[in-house]
Motif scaffolding. Structure first.
Motif, PDB file in Angstrom:
ATOM      1  N   ILE A  13       0.840  -1.203   0.000  1.00  0.00           N
ATOM      2  CA  ILE A  13       0.000   0.000   0.000  1.00  0.00           C
ATOM      3  C   ILE A  13       0.878   1.257   0.000  1.00  0.00           C
ATOM      4  O   ILE A  13       0.634   2.204  -0.752  1.00  0.00           O
ATOM      5  N   GLY A  14       1.922   1.281   0.827  1.00  0.00           N
ATOM      6  CA  GLY A  14       2.843   2.422   0.838  1.00  0.00           C
ATOM      7  C   GLY A  14       3.566   2.581  -0.478  1.00  0.00           C
ATOM      8  O   GLY A  14       3.757   3.699  -0.967  1.00  0.00           O
ATOM      9  N   TRP A  15       3.973   1.466  -1.092  1.00  0.00           N
ATOM     10  CA  TRP A  15       4.646   1.499  -2.387  1.00  0.00           C
ATOM     11  C   TRP A  15       3.720   2.053  -3.461  1.00  0.00           C
ATOM     12  O   TRP A  15       4.134   2.879  -4.284  1.00  0.00           O
ATOM     13  N   LEU A  16       2.448   1.608  -3.458  1.00  0.00           N
ATOM     14  CA  LEU A  16       1.473   2.121  -4.433  1.00  0.00           C
ATOM     15  C   LEU A  16       1.260   3.623  -4.263  1.00  0.00           C
ATOM     16  O   LEU A  16       1.145   4.347  -5.250  1.00  0.00           O
ATOM     17  N   ALA A  17       1.195   4.067  -3.013  1.00  0.00           N
ATOM     18  CA  ALA A  17       1.024   5.506  -2.774  1.00  0.00           C
ATOM     19  C   ALA A  17       2.195   6.291  -3.339  1.00  0.00           C
ATOM     20  O   ALA A  17       2.009   7.354  -3.934  1.00  0.00           O
ATOM     21  N   GLY A  18       3.411   5.766  -3.185  1.00  0.00           N
ATOM     22  CA  GLY A  18       4.587   6.424  -3.751  1.00  0.00           C
ATOM     23  C   GLY A  18       4.550   6.444  -5.263  1.00  0.00           C
ATOM     24  O   GLY A  18       4.921   7.436  -5.888  1.00  0.00           O
ATOM     25  N   LEU A  19       4.097   5.348  -5.871  1.00  0.00           N
ATOM     26  CA  LEU A  19       3.985   5.306  -7.334  1.00  0.00           C
ATOM     27  C   LEU A  19       2.936   6.282  -7.846  1.00  0.00           C
ATOM     28  O   LEU A  19       3.158   6.974  -8.842  1.00  0.00           O
ATOM     29  N   ILE A  20       1.794   6.316  -7.196  1.00  0.00           N
ATOM     30  CA  ILE A  20       0.699   7.187  -7.639  1.00  0.00           C
ATOM     31  C   ILE A  20       1.092   8.655  -7.535  1.00  0.00           C
ATOM     32  O   ILE A  20       0.818   9.447  -8.439  1.00  0.00           O
ATOM     33  N   THR A  21       1.772   9.018  -6.444  1.00  0.00           N
ATOM     34  CA  THR A  21       2.146  10.423  -6.265  1.00  0.00           C
ATOM     35  C   THR A  21       3.426  10.784  -7.003  1.00  0.00           C
ATOM     36  O   THR A  21       3.695  11.965  -7.221  1.00  0.00           O
ATOM     37  N   GLY A  22       4.225   9.784  -7.360  1.00  0.00           N
ATOM     38  CA  GLY A  22       5.489  10.060  -8.023  1.00  0.00           C
ATOM     39  C   GLY A  22       6.546  10.590  -7.081  1.00  0.00           C
ATOM     40  O   GLY A  22       7.520  11.206  -7.498  1.00  0.00           O
ATOM     41  N   ARG A  23       6.376  10.348  -5.800  1.00  0.00           N
ATOM     42  CA  ARG A  23       7.311  10.841  -4.788  1.00  0.00           C
ATOM     43  C   ARG A  23       7.907   9.661  -4.046  1.00  0.00           C
ATOM     44  O   ARG A  23       7.249   8.657  -3.808  1.00  0.00           O
ATOM     45  N   ASP A  24       9.167   9.799  -3.671  1.00  0.00           N
ATOM     46  CA  ASP A  24       9.834   8.747  -2.909  1.00  0.00           C
ATOM     47  C   ASP A  24       9.451   8.829  -1.445  1.00  0.00           C
ATOM     48  O   ASP A  24       9.309   9.915  -0.886  1.00  0.00           O
ATOM     49  N   ILE A  25       9.326   7.667  -0.837  1.00  0.00           N
ATOM     50  CA  ILE A  25       9.070   7.596   0.587  1.00  0.00           C
ATOM     51  C   ILE A  25      10.404   7.316   1.267  1.00  0.00           C
ATOM     52  O   ILE A  25      11.059   6.337   0.938  1.00  0.00           O
ATOM     53  N   PRO A  26      10.829   8.187   2.180  1.00  0.00           N
ATOM     54  CA  PRO A  26      12.113   7.957   2.853  1.00  0.00           C
ATOM     55  C   PRO A  26      12.075   6.653   3.649  1.00  0.00           C
ATOM     56  O   PRO A  26      11.058   6.294   4.226  1.00  0.00           O
ATOM     57  N   GLY A  27      13.184   5.936   3.675  1.00  0.00           N
ATOM     58  CA  GLY A  27      13.271   4.730   4.475  1.00  0.00           C
ATOM     59  C   GLY A  27      13.141   3.441   3.696  1.00  0.00           C
ATOM     60  O   GLY A  27      13.143   2.373   4.288  1.00  0.00           O
ATOM     61  N   GLY A  28      13.002   3.515   2.389  1.00  0.00           N
ATOM     62  CA  GLY A  28      12.918   2.306   1.569  1.00  0.00           C
ATOM     63  C   GLY A  28      11.710   1.447   1.926  1.00  0.00           C
ATOM     64  O   GLY A  28      10.607   1.951   2.088  1.00  0.00           O
ATOM     65  N   ILE A  29      11.928   0.144   2.066  1.00  0.00           N
ATOM     66  CA  ILE A  29      10.829  -0.782   2.339  1.00  0.00           C
ATOM     67  C   ILE A  29      10.186  -0.504   3.692  1.00  0.00           C
ATOM     68  O   ILE A  29       8.975  -0.614   3.839  1.00  0.00           O
ATOM     69  N   PHE A  30      10.992  -0.106   4.687  1.00  0.00           N
ATOM     70  CA  PHE A  30      10.427   0.200   6.000  1.00  0.00           C
ATOM     71  C   PHE A  30       9.582   1.465   5.944  1.00  0.00           C
ATOM     72  O   PHE A  30       8.558   1.563   6.615  1.00  0.00           O
ATOM     73  N   GLY A  31       9.996   2.420   5.138  1.00  0.00           N
ATOM     74  CA  GLY A  31       9.191   3.622   4.939  1.00  0.00           C
ATOM     75  C   GLY A  31       7.863   3.296   4.271  1.00  0.00           C
ATOM     76  O   GLY A  31       6.832   3.867   4.624  1.00  0.00           O
TER      77      GLY A  31
END
Length: 89
Positions: A13-31
């Motif tokens: 779910i977090g990965w999809l949110a990053g893809l949809i917004t086009g923004r990186d989530i700090p912390g990699g997989i844990f982020g």
């Protein structure tokens, strides 16, 4: 085993949110996992628990909540980065 399943679904779910917004989530997989969990909580608070439920997450509100969270975090990080760039604290 259900805890591991929840971690996987939260990460997706977090990965999809990053893809949809086009923004990186700090912390990699844990982020991604943290964004998924907090986003699911935020989305259920705002929208309730509706739609398909996978691994204890109402998927649609969780994704929407995670998108909101990613946008807020990226805005804050951008503001903090700009302040440091120009010497402000």
């Amino acid at each position: 085993m259900s805890f591991i399943w929840s971690l996987i679904i939260g990460g997706v779910i977090g990965w999809l949110a990053g893809l949809i917004t086009g923004r990186d989530i700090p912390g990699g997989i844990f982020g991604n996992i943290i964004a998924g969990f907090i986003g699911a909580w935020l989305g259920s608070l705002i929208l309730g628990n509706w739609g398909p439920d996978i691994g204890g997450f109402a998927v649609i509100p969780a994704i929407i909540g995670s998108i909101i969270l990613v946008l807020i975090v990226s805005f804050i990080l951008r503001r903090v980065g700009n302040n440091r760039k120009y010497g402000e604290a």
